[in-house]
Design a protein around this motif. Sequence first.
Motif, PDB file in Angstrom:
ATOM      1  N   LYS A   1      51.992  32.886  40.968  1.00 29.04           N
ATOM      2  CA  LYS A   1      51.055  31.797  41.211  1.00 29.04           C
ATOM      3  C   LYS A   1      51.842  30.587  41.699  1.00 29.04           C
ATOM      4  CE  LYS A   1      47.260  32.511  37.931  1.00 29.04           C
ATOM      5  NZ  LYS A   1      46.672  31.973  36.692  1.00 29.04           N
ATOM      6  N   ARG A   2      51.327  29.916  42.718  1.00 25.20           N
ATOM      7  CA  ARG A   2      51.927  28.654  43.131  1.00 25.20           C
ATOM      8  C   ARG A   2      50.912  27.555  42.853  1.00 25.20           C
ATOM      9  NH1 ARG A   2      53.411  27.004  49.173  1.00 25.20           N
ATOM     10  NH2 ARG A   2      51.154  27.107  49.323  1.00 25.20           N
ATOM     11  N   ASN A   3      51.345  26.552  42.124  1.00 27.64           N
ATOM     12  CA  ASN A   3      50.457  25.453  41.753  1.00 27.64           C
ATOM     13  C   ASN A   3      49.109  26.002  41.278  1.00 27.64           C
ATOM     14  OD1 ASN A   3      52.611  23.926  42.691  1.00 27.64           O
ATOM     15  ND2 ASN A   3      51.720  23.744  44.737  1.00 27.64           N
ATOM     16  N   ASN A   4      49.228  27.057  40.436  1.00 30.72           N
ATOM     17  CA  ASN A   4      48.073  27.659  39.764  1.00 30.72           C
ATOM     18  C   ASN A   4      47.199  28.596  40.575  1.00 30.72           C
ATOM     19  OD1 ASN A   4      47.643  27.542  37.015  1.00 30.72           O
ATOM     20  ND2 ASN A   4      47.478  25.299  37.111  1.00 30.72           N
ATOM     21  N   GLU A   5      47.589  28.862  41.821  1.00 28.53           N
ATOM     22  CA  GLU A   5      46.818  29.825  42.603  1.00 28.53           C
ATOM     23  C   GLU A   5      47.681  31.022  42.974  1.00 28.53           C
ATOM     24  OE1 GLU A   5      43.787  29.178  45.346  1.00 28.53           O
ATOM     25  OE2 GLU A   5      44.034  27.007  45.307  1.00 28.53           O
TER      26      GLU A   5
ATOM     27  N   ASP B   1      57.088  22.380  44.445  1.00 30.72           N
ATOM     28  CA  ASP B   1      56.148  23.432  44.039  1.00 30.72           C
ATOM     29  C   ASP B   1      56.434  23.925  42.625  1.00 30.72           C
ATOM     30  OD1 ASP B   1      54.507  23.573  46.223  1.00 30.72           O
ATOM     31  OD2 ASP B   1      55.526  25.258  47.187  1.00 30.72           O
ATOM     32  N   ILE B   2      55.367  24.288  41.941  1.00 30.67           N
ATOM     33  CA  ILE B   2      55.536  24.915  40.631  1.00 30.67           C
ATOM     34  C   ILE B   2      55.122  26.381  40.755  1.00 30.67           C
ATOM     35  CG2 ILE B   2      54.814  24.932  38.212  1.00 30.67           C
ATOM     36  CD1 ILE B   2      54.218  21.927  38.528  1.00 30.67           C
TER      37      ILE B   2
END
Lengths: 310, 66
Positions: free
Chosen positions: B39-43, B55-56
Amino acid sequence: MNICTKCGATPVIISRKASGQMLCKECFIQSITDKVMKGIRRNKLIEKGDKVAVALSGGKDSVIVLDILNSLYKRNVIDLIAIIIDEGIEGYREHGIQIAVKNAQRMGIKHRVASIKDYFGKTLDEIMADDRREHGACTYCGVFRRWIINKIAREEGATKIATGHNLDDETQAILMNYLEGNIDNLTRIGAKSEPKSDKFTVKIKPLREIPEKEVGLYAVASELDVHFDECPYSQESFRGEVGRFIKELSVNHPTIMYSTLKGFDKIKPALKKEFAEKKVGIGTCIKCGEPASHEMCRACLFSKKIHQKE
Amino acid sequence: MTITVIIDKEKHALEIHENMNIKEVLDKMDISSQTVVVKRNNEVVIEEEILEDGDIIEVIRVIYGG
Ligand SMILES: [Zn+2]
Ligand SMILES: [Zn+2]
């Protein structure tokens, strides 16, 4: 930016190298559901009026089986029950059981939790702590778990037992048994079991054509509450080596698992005809009354051994 | 540039080159992209997705023994 090859939406969550397909979340979830349902019809895994017992661990595979079969349950096509086995693995199993129960409750599906300790007097941890034991954890776990699931399924009047085996599991089993020359085991691999006794419920594998990675993606994408932890007893095994090998091949040959499965399904009738062990009349275990090919079934034999005093 | 990687409930800061994609970051961390969902930034994102500074990334192991 990549767009969904089916509906044009963004963002996409999967790029299927084998087909060139890119799918958004909704189209991906739909594609898995469609594929599972198609497989169920093609292989006649489930018929209207069946009562399906799902062997529910709380892991991604079995939760998704329950999730997809739930749509048939809601439409009154089938009846559903979840069987949850507590193997007795401290620090690992409690969480999985909790998740399994929560999922069954959320879907309004009846569930039963049964422990290996209740039926066989020891937890898996206790069995493994004994140095005299003759087998690995997966052998005890598998034998006892299957015995309990089969018994409960019969008590509940289930006509099918659904398990979470996915495409990776199935190709692993095919390749492993082939490489080991275990032809009799090969003849028993399939979407639907053909039990040797009326007391064994037919087992079905609805996820058999779904790659494990996509099962994981489905769980994450549909925000299902599943247990992703690794069993502390999973150890290096030949099966694991074979699994890694096929996964590695899949990177550059994305259709390799499908072709392995399809090819196997084609030669299976011939294999069965030539090599399946002749159906010897299966008897009854003198101890528990379950079907057994010897005097005692394997579960009772194991149970006797694990309780033997020095 | 720096991204944040969350894996096995732990957070790490990771220095990466410009224009690296998810697959390359996983390779750098010695994780097989065959066994995880990212997931990147929750997606959820595909492995070809290019990362940006800050980015997270959350790496979810969905397959063991792989
Ligand atoms: Zn779409
Ligand atoms: Zn028995």
